[in-house]
Design a protein around this motif. Structure first.
Motif, PDB file in Angstrom:
ATOM      1  N   GLY A   1      36.275  43.414  47.318  1.00 12.06           N
ATOM      2  CA  GLY A   1      36.381  41.970  47.523  1.00 12.06           C
ATOM      3  C   GLY A   1      37.331  41.385  46.492  1.00 12.06           C
ATOM      4  O   GLY A   1      37.609  41.986  45.464  1.00 12.06           O
ATOM      5  N   GLY A   2      37.839  40.210  46.770  1.00  8.21           N
ATOM      6  CA  GLY A   2      38.784  39.604  45.842  1.00  8.21           C
ATOM      7  C   GLY A   2      40.084  40.387  45.813  1.00  8.21           C
ATOM      8  O   GLY A   2      40.554  40.895  46.826  1.00  8.21           O
ATOM      9  N   TYR A   3      40.655  40.509  44.620  1.00  6.65           N
ATOM     10  CA  TYR A   3      41.913  41.226  44.465  1.00  6.65           C
ATOM     11  C   TYR A   3      41.639  42.712  44.209  1.00  6.65           C
ATOM     12  O   TYR A   3      40.840  43.053  43.350  1.00  6.65           O
ATOM     13  CB  TYR A   3      42.720  40.656  43.299  1.00  6.65           C
ATOM     14  N   ALA A   4      42.313  43.549  44.970  1.00  6.35           N
ATOM     15  CA  ALA A   4      42.147  44.993  44.797  1.00  6.35           C
ATOM     16  C   ALA A   4      43.393  45.694  45.305  1.00  6.35           C
ATOM     17  O   ALA A   4      44.147  45.149  46.111  1.00  6.35           O
ATOM     18  CB  ALA A   4      40.922  45.505  45.542  1.00  6.35           C
ATOM     19  N   ARG A   5      43.597  46.891  44.801  1.00  2.00           N
ATOM     20  CA  ARG A   5      44.704  47.717  45.268  1.00  2.00           C
ATOM     21  C   ARG A   5      44.110  48.994  45.855  1.00  2.00           C
ATOM     22  O   ARG A   5      43.256  49.625  45.239  1.00  2.00           O
ATOM     23  CB  ARG A   5      45.636  48.077  44.103  1.00  2.00           C
ATOM     24  N   GLN A   6      44.561  49.357  47.048  1.00  2.00           N
ATOM     25  CA  GLN A   6      44.106  50.607  47.645  1.00  2.00           C
ATOM     26  C   GLN A   6      44.970  51.725  47.087  1.00  2.00           C
ATOM     27  O   GLN A   6      46.191  51.713  47.214  1.00  2.00           O
ATOM     28  CB  GLN A   6      44.194  50.557  49.161  1.00  2.00           C
TER      29      GLN A   6
ATOM     30  N   ALA B   1      40.004  54.938  48.368  1.00  2.00           N
ATOM     31  CA  ALA B   1      39.840  54.652  46.941  1.00  2.00           C
ATOM     32  C   ALA B   1      40.548  53.349  46.615  1.00  2.00           C
ATOM     33  O   ALA B   1      41.715  53.173  46.957  1.00  2.00           O
ATOM     34  CB  ALA B   1      40.392  55.792  46.093  1.00  2.00           C
ATOM     35  N   TYR B   2      39.817  52.446  45.990  1.00  2.00           N
ATOM     36  CA  TYR B   2      40.339  51.141  45.609  1.00  2.00           C
ATOM     37  C   TYR B   2      40.154  50.942  44.116  1.00  2.00           C
ATOM     38  O   TYR B   2      39.244  51.513  43.511  1.00  2.00           O
ATOM     39  CB  TYR B   2      39.568  50.006  46.305  1.00  2.00           C
ATOM     40  N   CYS B   3      40.974  50.076  43.566  1.00  2.00           N
ATOM     41  CA  CYS B   3      40.821  49.659  42.186  1.00  2.00           C
ATOM     42  C   CYS B   3      40.803  48.135  42.185  1.00  2.00           C
ATOM     43  O   CYS B   3      41.723  47.501  42.719  1.00  2.00           O
ATOM     44  CB  CYS B   3      41.975  50.178  41.341  1.00  2.00           C
ATOM     45  N   ALA B   4      39.747  47.540  41.623  1.00  2.00           N
ATOM     46  CA  ALA B   4      39.658  46.082  41.554  1.00  2.00           C
ATOM     47  C   ALA B   4      40.658  45.561  40.536  1.00  2.00           C
ATOM     48  O   ALA B   4      40.885  46.175  39.491  1.00  2.00           O
ATOM     49  CB  ALA B   4      38.241  45.665  41.165  1.00  2.00           C
ATOM     50  N   LEU B   5      41.284  44.426  40.851  1.00  2.00           N
ATOM     51  CA  LEU B   5      42.251  43.788  39.964  1.00  2.00           C
ATOM     52  C   LEU B   5      41.688  42.455  39.495  1.00  2.00           C
ATOM     53  O   LEU B   5      40.853  41.852  40.162  1.00  2.00           O
ATOM     54  CB  LEU B   5      43.579  43.585  40.696  1.00  2.00           C
ATOM     55  N   ASP B   6      42.193  41.977  38.357  1.00  2.00           N
ATOM     56  CA  ASP B   6      41.672  40.719  37.823  1.00  2.00           C
ATOM     57  C   ASP B   6      42.069  39.543  38.714  1.00  2.00           C
ATOM     58  O   ASP B   6      43.070  39.575  39.417  1.00  2.00           O
ATOM     59  CB  ASP B   6      42.138  40.497  36.389  1.00  2.00           C
ATOM     60  N   ALA B   7      41.262  38.510  38.673  1.00  2.00           N
ATOM     61  CA  ALA B   7      41.478  37.340  39.519  1.00  2.00           C
ATOM     62  C   ALA B   7      42.608  36.461  39.007  1.00  2.00           C
ATOM     63  O   ALA B   7      43.101  35.604  39.732  1.00  2.00           O
ATOM     64  CB  ALA B   7      40.194  36.533  39.619  1.00  2.00           C
ATOM     65  N   ALA B   8      43.046  36.656  37.771  1.00  2.00           N
ATOM     66  CA  ALA B   8      44.105  35.829  37.197  1.00  2.00           C
ATOM     67  C   ALA B   8      45.469  36.156  37.795  1.00  2.00           C
ATOM     68  O   ALA B   8      46.424  35.423  37.595  1.00  2.00           O
ATOM     69  CB  ALA B   8      44.134  36.000  35.683  1.00  2.00           C
ATOM     70  N   GLY B   9      45.569  37.270  38.482  1.00  2.00           N
ATOM     71  CA  GLY B   9      46.820  37.628  39.128  1.00  2.00           C
ATOM     72  C   GLY B   9      47.767  38.435  38.265  1.00  2.00           C
ATOM     73  O   GLY B   9      48.926  38.598  38.607  1.00  2.00           O
ATOM     74  N   THR B  10      47.288  38.952  37.147  1.00  2.00           N
ATOM     75  CA  THR B  10      48.163  39.756  36.288  1.00  2.00           C
ATOM     76  C   THR B  10      48.308  41.173  36.799  1.00  2.00           C
ATOM     77  O   THR B  10      49.191  41.898  36.370  1.00  2.00           O
ATOM     78  CB  THR B  10      47.632  39.816  34.844  1.00  2.00           C
ATOM     79  N   GLY B  11      47.411  41.597  37.695  1.00  2.00           N
ATOM     80  CA  GLY B  11      47.486  42.948  38.242  1.00  2.00           C
ATOM     81  C   GLY B  11      46.782  43.987  37.394  1.00  2.00           C
ATOM     82  O   GLY B  11      46.862  45.176  37.675  1.00  2.00           O
ATOM     83  N   GLU B  12      46.075  43.552  36.370  1.00  2.00           N
ATOM     84  CA  GLU B  12      45.332  44.485  35.521  1.00  2.00           C
ATOM     85  C   GLU B  12      44.064  44.926  36.237  1.00  2.00           C
ATOM     86  O   GLU B  12      43.398  44.131  36.893  1.00  2.00           O
ATOM     87  CB  GLU B  12      44.964  43.828  34.188  1.00  2.00           C
ATOM     88  N   GLN B  13      43.718  46.192  36.099  1.00  2.00           N
ATOM     89  CA  GLN B  13      42.486  46.682  36.721  1.00  2.00           C
ATOM     90  C   GLN B  13      41.287  46.140  35.959  1.00  2.00           C
ATOM     91  O   GLN B  13      41.341  45.915  34.755  1.00  2.00           O
ATOM     92  CB  GLN B  13      42.460  48.197  36.737  1.00  2.00           C
ATOM     93  N   THR B  14      40.209  45.898  36.693  1.00  2.00           N
ATOM     94  CA  THR B  14      38.998  45.368  36.063  1.00  2.00           C
ATOM     95  C   THR B  14      37.789  46.248  36.303  1.00  2.00           C
ATOM     96  O   THR B  14      36.689  45.879  35.947  1.00  2.00           O
ATOM     97  CB  THR B  14      38.693  43.950  36.590  1.00  2.00           C
TER      98      THR B  14
END
Length: 100
Positions: free
Chosen positions: A67-72, A45-58
């Protein structure tokens, strides 16, 4: 003349200890696969994060790397804990920007 008397109790054969049939070891039985606390995760299970680097889920929870920024959040076969369940539930909720 003193005679020694052997006790028959001392010569009893020891039986191997039998397990108690009423006691069930929780290690022998898995809780099954699923997304509830105490179960094992059936998929990553992954959650995509914003590309701006704030760590907010998108986005919502996805089961392959987006792809890109994500947190497992959890790996396949991993234990679903209360913290993992909270993260999964939070990732399923639409973010404030999606509600507008």
């Amino acid at each position: 003349m003193a005679t020694s008397k052997t006790s028959t109790d001392a010569k009893t054969t020891e039986q191997p200890e039998q397990p108690n049939a009423a006691v069930i070891s929780t290690r022998e039985y898995a809780a099954g696969e699923g997304w509830e606390v105490g179960q094992t995760a059936p998929e990553d299970a992954y959650c995509a994060l914003d590309a701006a680097g704030t760590g907010e889920q998108t986005g919502p929870v996805v089961h392959t790397h987006p792809g890109g920024y994500a947190r497992q959040i959890v790996v396949k076969g991993g234990l679903i804990t209360a913290g993992v369940k909270r993260e999964l539930d939070a990732a399923e909720q639409p973010s404030d920007s999606e509600q507008s």
